[in-house]
Scaffold this active site. Sequence first.
Site, PDB file in Angstrom:
ATOM      1  N   GLY A 122     -50.536  20.366  -8.303  1.00  0.00           N
ATOM      2  CA  GLY A 122     -50.997  18.971  -8.252  1.00  0.00           C
ATOM      3  C   GLY A 122     -52.093  18.968  -9.275  1.00  0.00           C
ATOM      4  O   GLY A 122     -52.977  19.798  -9.223  1.00  0.00           O
ATOM      5  N   THR A 123     -52.033  18.091 -10.204  1.00  0.00           N
ATOM      6  CA  THR A 123     -52.673  18.416 -11.470  1.00  0.00           C
ATOM      7  C   THR A 123     -53.108  17.190 -12.214  1.00  0.00           C
ATOM      8  O   THR A 123     -52.684  16.078 -11.902  1.00  0.00           O
ATOM      9  CB  THR A 123     -51.589  19.123 -12.330  1.00  0.00           C
ATOM     10  OG1 THR A 123     -51.522  20.452 -11.939  1.00  0.00           O
ATOM     11  CG2 THR A 123     -51.809  19.024 -13.796  1.00  0.00           C
ATOM     12  N   THR A 124     -53.958  17.443 -13.222  1.00  0.00           N
ATOM     13  CA  THR A 124     -54.099  16.435 -14.272  1.00  0.00           C
ATOM     14  C   THR A 124     -53.879  17.143 -15.592  1.00  0.00           C
ATOM     15  O   THR A 124     -54.544  18.138 -15.876  1.00  0.00           O
ATOM     16  CB  THR A 124     -55.517  15.861 -14.287  1.00  0.00           C
ATOM     17  OG1 THR A 124     -55.890  15.524 -12.974  1.00  0.00           O
ATOM     18  CG2 THR A 124     -55.584  14.648 -15.184  1.00  0.00           C
TER      19      THR A 124
END
Lengths: 313, 218
Positions: free
Chosen positions: B19-21
Site C-alpha cells: 500500500g503505497t505512494t
Amino acid sequence: MSSIGTGYDLSASTFSPDGRVFQVEYAMKAVENSSTAIGIRCKDGVVFGVEKLILSKLYEQGSNKRIFNIDRHVGMAVAGLLADARSLSEVSREEASNFRSNYGHDIPLKHLADRVGMYVHAYTLYSAVRPFGCSFILGSYDEDDGPQLYMVDPSGISYGYWGCAIGKAKQAAKTEIEKLQVDERKTCRELVKEVAKIIYIVHDEVKDKAFELELSWVGEVTKGRHELVPKDIKEEAEKYAKVRNRSSGDSHNKSSLQHGLLSYFCPDRNPWRRRMTLMRITCKQCCKPLFCHFTDCVPCFRHPGNSQLYCRQ
Amino acid sequence: MSEELFPEPEWLSEEVKTGTTIIAVTFDGGVVLGSDSRVSAGEAVVNRVMNKLSPLHDKIYCALSGSAADAQTIAEIVNYQLDVHSIEVEDDPLVCSAATLVKNISYKYKEELSAHLIVAGWDKKKGGQVYATLSGLLTSQPFAIGGSGSFYINGFVDAEYRKNMTKRECQEFVVNALTLAMGRDGSSGGVAYVVTIDKDGAEEKCVLGNELPKFFDQ
C-alpha cells in the site's frame, strides 16, 4: 564440375580437408547465377535496384517481384533462388513484427540483419537441410540513426555497406558503384537515376534479352517508409539510364562483355595437385586485365574453342 | 502451541501489499521517481524502510505498487530481459522497450497478478519519459502517480505540475507530493526514496522522516 571437392561436398555438415564447407560455396554460386541486385546508401536514404530478367513474354508485368517490404521502414532486395528468398522474407517479417510486439518500437536494422543471418546460418550446420541459395540486401531509414544498408549471404554473415551488389554482374556493378563515390553528398532523387543507370550498364544484352527494372527506396523523401519508386520518377530514371548507357557502350561492343575477376576453379584440374599461381592476362577485346588461378589452364572456358581470351563474369 | 492461547496473528495470512505512494515526473533533461517505504500486511507494517524504486537498467527505473511479490518479480524478470536485449542490440535500451516488456507481462497475466508499475527513465532518442502500466495498459505521460496514497494527492499534482521544471524544482515537487500522501494514507509512510535520472546516470537519495517538509498539521 564433378571433381571439385569430391566426397566432401555432399552435405553441409562436412568440412573439406582444406577447411571449406562446399555446400555453402555452392549456395553462393547459385546466387551468382541469378540476375543482379544492387543497393546504395546516400545521405538521406537507401535506393534498391534489381535487374529482373523476363523469361517469357507471357508473364504479367510486375509479377515475381524481387524487392520485398519487411516492415514499414525496411526493404529487402534479393538475388538467388527466389523461392528461398520468399521464405526468408517471411522469416524477416516475423522477426521485425515480434520485435515490435515485445519492445514497442521499430527494429534496428543491424539487429534484424543479425537475427536473419543467424537463421540462415542455422541451415548451414546440418546434413538434413540445404543452405539457402540466396543473398539479400536489407535497407532502412530512421530519423535518429539515418540510412542503413546490410547484406546477408548464404553463409549467414551480415555486413554493413555504403553500396553493395549481388548476382551475376556484381563485380561490374561494384566497380560502377565505387565510381559514383557515394557518401554524404548525394540525395535519394539523384541516386535513383544512378542506380537505374548502373543496372542498364551491367545488363548483358547478348545473353539475357528482356529485363524489367525494379526500383525502390526508403528515406527522408518517403518519410521513412519503404516504397516502390513512383512511376513518373522511375520513367525519368530509365530514360536517363538508357541515354547514358548508349553513349558509353559503343566503344567496343561492351554489351557482350562483362569485366570481372575470374576466380573459379578449372574443372579439369585435380584439386590435390593444384598450383595457385596468379597469371595476369589481358582480354584481347577490351584490354582489361584478367586473373587466372591456374598456371596453365584456359581462363575462359565459356569459349573453349576460341583462341581469343575474353573476360567473363 | 495451542490455538486458543496463542492464536495465529492475522497478518501472517494476509497478502503482503505495498500500500503505497509512488510518483514519477519528467523535467527538462530527465525524470525524477519517488516512493514511500511502508510495506503492510493488513494492519501491520511488515517493513518500514523498503525501497520501492527498483532498477531495470542503468538509466531506467520502475516504481512498484500493489502486491509486493508480484511487483518485485515483474521488475526482476524485466531487468533480465532488458539486459539480454541491450546486449543483442549493442546499445542502451529505450524506455519504451522497458515499458512494453512490463506491459506484456502485466497484460498476459492480469488475472493472476495485481501490481502496478510506473516505468521511467532517460534514453537518447526521446530524453526523459514516464510510462504508466496499470493492469496492462501502456501510456506515456508527463508525470504519473500510483498506489493507495496517490488518491489523496491527485488534486495537488494536477495543480502544481508545470512543464520543463528544473531538476531541483522537480525533486522538491516529488518530495512534497510524497509527504502529503504519507501524511493522509495509512498504508504509506516511513522515509521517502527519490531517484533522479538524466543523461549522466541515476542518482539515488533517501529523505528521512525528520527531513521531510512540514505542512499544516495543527
